[in-house]
Design a protein around this motif. Structure first.
Motif, PDB file in Angstrom:
ATOM      1  N   LEU A  12       0.858  -1.319   0.079  1.00  0.00           N
ATOM      2  CA  LEU A  12      -0.120  -0.141  -0.100  1.00  0.00           C
ATOM      3  C   LEU A  12       0.830   1.366   0.039  1.00  0.00           C
ATOM      4  CD1 LEU A  12      -2.718   1.547   0.178  1.00  0.00           C
ATOM      5  CD2 LEU A  12      -2.652   1.251   2.526  1.00  0.00           C
ATOM      6  N   ILE A  66       0.791   3.953  -2.888  1.00  0.00           N
ATOM      7  CA  ILE A  66       0.700   5.391  -2.494  1.00  0.00           C
ATOM      8  C   ILE A  66       1.900   6.320  -2.945  1.00  0.00           C
ATOM      9  CG2 ILE A  66       0.378   7.193  -0.579  1.00  0.00           C
ATOM     10  CD1 ILE A  66      -1.363   4.912   0.955  1.00  0.00           C
ATOM     11  N   TRP A  86      -1.833   4.259  -6.530  1.00  0.00           N
ATOM     12  CA  TRP A  86      -2.866   3.760  -5.449  1.00  0.00           C
ATOM     13  C   TRP A  86      -4.176   4.854  -6.091  1.00  0.00           C
ATOM     14  CZ3 TRP A  86      -5.172   0.737  -2.559  1.00  0.00           C
ATOM     15  CH2 TRP A  86      -6.067   0.960  -1.613  1.00  0.00           C
ATOM     16  N   GLN A  87      -3.785   5.923  -6.603  1.00  0.00           N
ATOM     17  CA  GLN A  87      -4.628   7.041  -6.929  1.00  0.00           C
ATOM     18  C   GLN A  87      -5.551   6.377  -8.206  1.00  0.00           C
ATOM     19  OE1 GLN A  87      -1.810   7.562  -5.886  1.00  0.00           O
ATOM     20  NE2 GLN A  87      -1.765   9.333  -4.657  1.00  0.00           N
ATOM     21  N   ASN A 130      -8.146   3.747  -6.468  1.00  0.00           N
ATOM     22  CA  ASN A 130      -8.875   4.036  -5.309  1.00  0.00           C
ATOM     23  C   ASN A 130     -10.036   4.607  -5.424  1.00  0.00           C
ATOM     24  OD1 ASN A 130      -8.903   4.283  -2.733  1.00  0.00           O
ATOM     25  ND2 ASN A 130      -8.278   6.540  -2.598  1.00  0.00           N
ATOM     26  N   ARG A 173     -13.937   5.126  -5.517  1.00  0.00           N
ATOM     27  CA  ARG A 173     -15.287   4.800  -4.873  1.00  0.00           C
ATOM     28  C   ARG A 173     -16.500   5.188  -5.648  1.00  0.00           C
ATOM     29  NH1 ARG A 173     -11.800   7.331  -1.083  1.00  0.00           N
ATOM     30  NH2 ARG A 173     -11.013   6.001   0.495  1.00  0.00           N
ATOM     31  N   SER A 177     -11.330  -0.469  -9.853  1.00  0.00           N
ATOM     32  CA  SER A 177     -11.297   0.004  -8.477  1.00  0.00           C
ATOM     33  C   SER A 177     -11.052  -1.168  -7.604  1.00  0.00           C
ATOM     34  CB  SER A 177     -12.788   0.319  -8.028  1.00  0.00           C
ATOM     35  OG  SER A 177     -12.925   0.583  -6.633  1.00  0.00           O
ATOM     36  N   TYR A 229     -11.878  -1.564  -4.456  1.00  0.00           N
ATOM     37  CA  TYR A 229     -13.038  -1.661  -3.618  1.00  0.00           C
ATOM     38  C   TYR A 229     -14.011  -2.756  -4.035  1.00  0.00           C
ATOM     39  CZ  TYR A 229     -10.835   2.130  -1.728  1.00  0.00           C
ATOM     40  OH  TYR A 229      -9.880   3.147  -0.942  1.00  0.00           O
TER      41      TYR A 229
END
Length: 222
Positions: A57, A61, A66-67, A70, A72, A200, A202
């Protein structure tokens, strides 16, 4: 440090994958871990995996990767792809159930399961396979691997490498059986393609959690 990680992100990713695939197993099979109780052993396994994911992670970053994963944002199309991926998992598991023998990983887990009691049972029957495991594996094998190989995306190298490494992860500790590799690589392909579509982490984690939860719950119903 940030500039170094950004410049050598691919090599940092390789080191973290090696740590996740092999170093953790060396530690857990060492004399240091021989005297641990079941709970301490599996908890140590989870903590070591967590540390590797934490480093991954930080690398993502600091490198700016990561961007990229990331987001949502909710899209109805993502929900459609989510259920489509679940259907693909169902079909794949149905097919492999009839054409391949049970995997060594699955056999080992089923043999160990009756010995789990108390906190160990909670950790190994629910928390690790349903919550922690999917988060750890998606962060490494979708987030880290696929962003490190984004330059090979047009040839599908990010998807293939993610799926292959995911397959190796699940067989390296219980015997290098080719049919076992194909079983897990197939699942890895589904998740890698889904991750590519949604962009994504998530959504990818959510898919993995739901799929593993279904796999844990179904045996209780039949």
């Amino acid at each position: 440090m940030k500039k170094i990680i950004s410049r050598y992100y691919f090599f940092v990713a390789i080191l973290l994958i090696i740590a996740d695939q092999f170093f953790i197993r060396l530690v857990l099979h060492s004399d240091l871990a021989a005297g641990l109780s079941d709970f301490s052993y599996y908890f140590s396994d989870m903590i070591l995996n967590f540390l590797v994911v934490l480093l991954a992670l930080v690398a993502m970053i600091w490198s700016g990767k990561w961007q990229q994963i990331n987001s949502r944002k909710f899209k109805w199309s993502y929900l459609f792809y989510f259920f489509l991926a679940l259907l693909a998992f169902f079909v794949w598991n149905f097919v492999t159930f009839f054409i391949f023998p049970s995997t060594q990983n699955e056999i080992s887990y089923q043999l160990d399961l009756p010995t789990f009691t108390g906190l160990t049972a909670f950790l190994m029957y629910f928390f690790y396979p349903v919550i922690a495991g999917p988060i750890f594996e998606e962060m490494i094998y979708r987030g880290l691997v696929m962003t490190a190989l984004e330059k090979g995306k047009k040839w599908g190298l990010d998807v293939l490498a993610s799926a292959a490494l995911f397959g190796i992860l699940h067989i390296s500790n219980h015997g290098w059986v080719l049919t076992d590799f194909f079983v897990y690589m197939g699942g890895g392909l589904i998740m890698a393609v889904f991750f590519r579509v949604t962009k994504s982490i998530y959504w990818s984690i959510g898919l993995h959690i739901v799929d593993n939860a279904i796999a844990q719950i179904l045996p209780l119903l039949f």
